[in-house]
Write an enzyme that holds these catalytic residues in place. Sequence first.
Site, short mmCIF file in Angstrom:
data_model
loop_
_atom_site.label_atom_id
_atom_site.label_comp_id
_atom_site.label_asym_id
_atom_site.label_seq_id
_atom_site.Cartn_x
_atom_site.Cartn_y
_atom_site.Cartn_z
N HIS A 89 -5.56 -7.04 4.00
CA HIS A 89 -5.61 -5.81 3.21
C HIS A 89 -5.35 -4.61 4.11
CE1 HIS A 89 -7.13 -2.58 0.65
NE2 HIS A 89 -6.96 -3.40 -0.36
N GLU B 244 1.03 -4.01 -1.65
CA GLU B 244 0.19 -2.82 -1.79
C GLU B 244 0.75 -1.71 -0.90
OE1 GLU B 244 -3.75 -3.08 -0.31
OE2 GLU B 244 -3.06 -3.89 1.59
#
EC number: 5.3.1.1
Length: 260
Positions: free
Chosen positions: A103, A175
Amino acid sequence: MALRRPMVAGNWKMNGSAALAQELFKKFAVKLQNDSAEVVLCPPTIYLESVRQLLEANKEALNGCLVRMGAQNLSQHDFGAYTGEISGQMLKDSGCRYVIVGHSERRRMYGETSDIVAEKFAAAQKHGLTPILCVGESGPAREARRTFEVIAEELDVVIEKNGTMAFDNAIIAYEPLWAVGTGKSATPEQAQEVHAFIRRRLSEVSPFIGENVRILYGGSVTPSNAADLFAQPDVDGGLIGGASLNSTEFLTLCSIAMSA
């Protein structure tokens, strides 16, 4: 054309509570009507047991709807003197099926390099977990038209260590860093362009993997933009941050994915 089941994965980050989990499951039993999409909850580690118990207690009420549990991170090590870390085996024992790796917040705040991310990807699969691999470019990289270059680099490190076929049991989440937690989302066209690039990149080595791997979009997904994002041919759902903490919004996103 492959039939890829949409996924909505809620990343609570360092938020949420046992009460939020209970609220979600009460609504799941009413709102989730079929198994056309997969729902994954990724709460803080301390709440994994609460979610596991709720999954077990609501098995009949969910009536076959696919609600799974995931973790937000894992160690690349199997065991040892790594204070505060958690291993893939521990997550598997806790009932997790998925785990987020790479992430942007972990890369940025904790210095996780692509090599470390590749090791965590391998550790997840070693212990029977499906990694959700996050890739994405910064605002300056997009402005410099380096989006594809950055994402290719992040993918290639994982491929070099694990092989393309490892993506037969993996999820990818695009993302864009400039959209994560900012309230500014990529347009459906921007998301589709990058998702199509990722699929082509994998297809160069394995057409089967390229066609079948699920690619989620993560970056300020809301009920107001989800339908257009999820309607894109190479967008297979979303990795949801802020909206996953609001049970009404999250269930709306699940419903949109089920009808995408």
